[in-house]
Write an enzyme that holds these catalytic residues in place. Sequence first.
Site, short mmCIF file in Angstrom:
data_model
loop_
_atom_site.label_atom_id
_atom_site.label_comp_id
_atom_site.label_asym_id
_atom_site.label_seq_id
_atom_site.Cartn_x
_atom_site.Cartn_y
_atom_site.Cartn_z
N GLU A 30 6.81 -15.55 -28.00
CA GLU A 30 7.32 -15.72 -26.64
C GLU A 30 7.83 -17.13 -26.37
OE1 GLU A 30 4.13 -14.87 -23.86
OE2 GLU A 30 2.66 -15.41 -25.37
N CYS B 59 6.65 -6.08 -25.95
CA CYS B 59 5.82 -5.62 -24.84
C CYS B 59 6.20 -6.21 -23.50
CB CYS B 59 4.34 -5.90 -25.14
SG CYS B 59 3.97 -7.65 -25.33
N ASP C 298 8.36 -13.85 -21.12
CA ASP C 298 8.23 -15.30 -21.29
C ASP C 298 9.31 -15.83 -22.23
OD1 ASP C 298 6.32 -15.87 -19.48
OD2 ASP C 298 4.63 -15.74 -20.88
N HIS D 266 0.82 -1.21 0.00
CA HIS D 266 0.00 0.00 0.00
C HIS D 266 0.85 1.26 0.00
CE1 HIS D 266 -2.96 2.99 1.05
NE2 HIS D 266 -2.13 3.37 1.99
#
Lengths: 590, 86
Positions: free
Chosen positions: A444, A515, A468, A191
């Site tokens: 990937e 990405c 990946d 948090h």
Amino acid sequence: MHGFRGVGASPGIAIGRVFVHVPPSLAVSDATVPAALRQAEVESFLQGRQKALVGFESLIDKVRAEKGDDLAGVFEGHAEILMDEELGEAIVGRIRDDGQSALAAVRDAMEAQRAEFLALDDEYLRQRADDLSDIGRRLMLAIAGVEEVRLEDLPKGSIVVAQDLGPSDTARLDRDRVAGFVVAAGGRTSHVAIMARTLELPAVVGCADIFDVATSGQVIALDGGDGRVMVDPDAEALADFECRRAAHATAMEAMRALSPLPATTGDGHRAFLGVNIGTPADAEAALPWNPDGVGLYRTEFLFMNRTGLPSEEEQYRAYAAVVRAMKGRPVVIRTLDVGGDKPVDGLGFTREDNPFLGWRGARLFLYGSDGAIPNRDPEVKQQMEAQLSAVLRAAVDGNVWLMYPMISSVEEVDVLRQQQDDVRARLAAAGRQVGQIRTGIMIETPGAALVADKLAEKVDFFSIGSNDLTQYTLAADRGNGRIAPVYQPFHPGVWRLIAGVIKAARRRAIPVGLCGELAGIEEAALPLLGLGLDEYSMAAPTLPRIKRIIRAATMPEAEAIARAILDAPTAAAALAMAGDAMRAVLGRVQ
Amino acid sequence: MYAQEVEIVNPTGLHTRPGNAFVKKAKEFTSTINVIKGEKRANAKSLLTLMKVGCSMGDHVTIEAVGPDEVDAVDGLVAFVATLKD
């Protein structure tokens, strides 16, 4: 002078004075309360709860006045949970029937609720679990009659040093008085880390040993980027932090100035910088960074905050909202990308020995439980049709690129394209309006990378999923700390695969993006450019840092460092060369 | 007993603020009220249990009430859900 190393959670340099925030400690007795005294414990719980409610109400008023209705609404929710009748009954039951003390009953009832929320496997509800701890702690303090530490009036320029900070703590902080945070617990997604990034205040978390040294009033300096903390720095160290603080402020300003400019090299080569998003709200939030589009829209979020599957209508609304927000800029929508490690309810996931090598990504659509290709299991087939229909319909409003993850072979692409054509034909026959889209795949798996030339004949674009791809190429689980050194984003083997993919895409003149995290790593920007990458997709705040490097470079420089990396013997050598090249380029413009 | 089905139309569903408002509305009635989604049931007057059911946009949920004002409760809450915007 004492130096520490934590986890940089919110970038920036802060210098100030330590304000140690220690929540009052509570002694909780686990002895069984005799039956005759249990009613008194119940009363003590009820009175404590009433007192805690008064505390929440004054917090709500304060937050509403200072921070507006949105945040006040969050604490109204907390107050509602505090007074929740089911929770209250559970606590009273623990006291009356099990003979727990009021404090022990609250602690255990809250912990049980927390565990239930954590088990829901939903990012949003996991965060609520932390809220429950915060509410429980306030309730326990009220029952015990322990005064809260006042965070409202700490001295100006304070750096708050704490074991951890909950939502009700950070909400009471006066932003103008806090210069930064050092927290002993937590990670980048805790948090306090999120709060610090929202407030743009530097923060270091996971700084476990800080309490060995820090006491209130000492001078402290921290670097929220690399996680360095210095308590009681000498003149030299202090001067160094001050110098870097000034440099950081200048850099931030330059970055804000960069957002309207394109990512064009000194010799006129244009790269495209997109953002990775998960929700329509992310797309809205990314707009100030002026991205060239959405390079990766992860549709998983639609599937996670729930039981059952989202309807076509619900998916359409979300996709169309993103497409419209981007106003004609490309939006790459990735089909549902989940696997057995994080199964989605209602699709028939079963336990697998190797979920990362199992039924995941586009394999959901491809492989049925009965061996059928494509998958004819009703739930999956229905979901596939709902998702493709929603994407095709959303394309009416803008520029949509549809992307399939986890592709291993050419046959898979053929099957997926056929399915997509069928869905389009069915929509058209039903008189539904559908838009034109481009269809692409994520690269990937090493196998896909090595046959990229063949795959390029079948699709309109590639996007390299570097996380990946690295994990599968090096056979290293990213989440396994013990073998963390094996997972090397700069491993030349990974880069040779990337180079081959880009080359194959360029030969067929299809766009190729990236990405994964690599797209947002500054050292990777030049070599990726040099290899001919068309598009980088990353978290929005990273955009200016990558843009700055591209704008400072020329293509021959980028190509030279790309060649050097492919020939590097080790990841360390590749990273060092890339870092040197980046600094040389940036040094020229500063 | 009286029950009706309703679709959740607001983007954040019955979480956070809309959920809180829904619970407050439910508490205006004396009947026992449940929200049912598939196999899951929640006490409409408990935000904690309601959150765990996870009512999101596009979900169809049944609101069911037993008590002296059961019809008013269900109709009132169904109408309330339909007006949620956040």
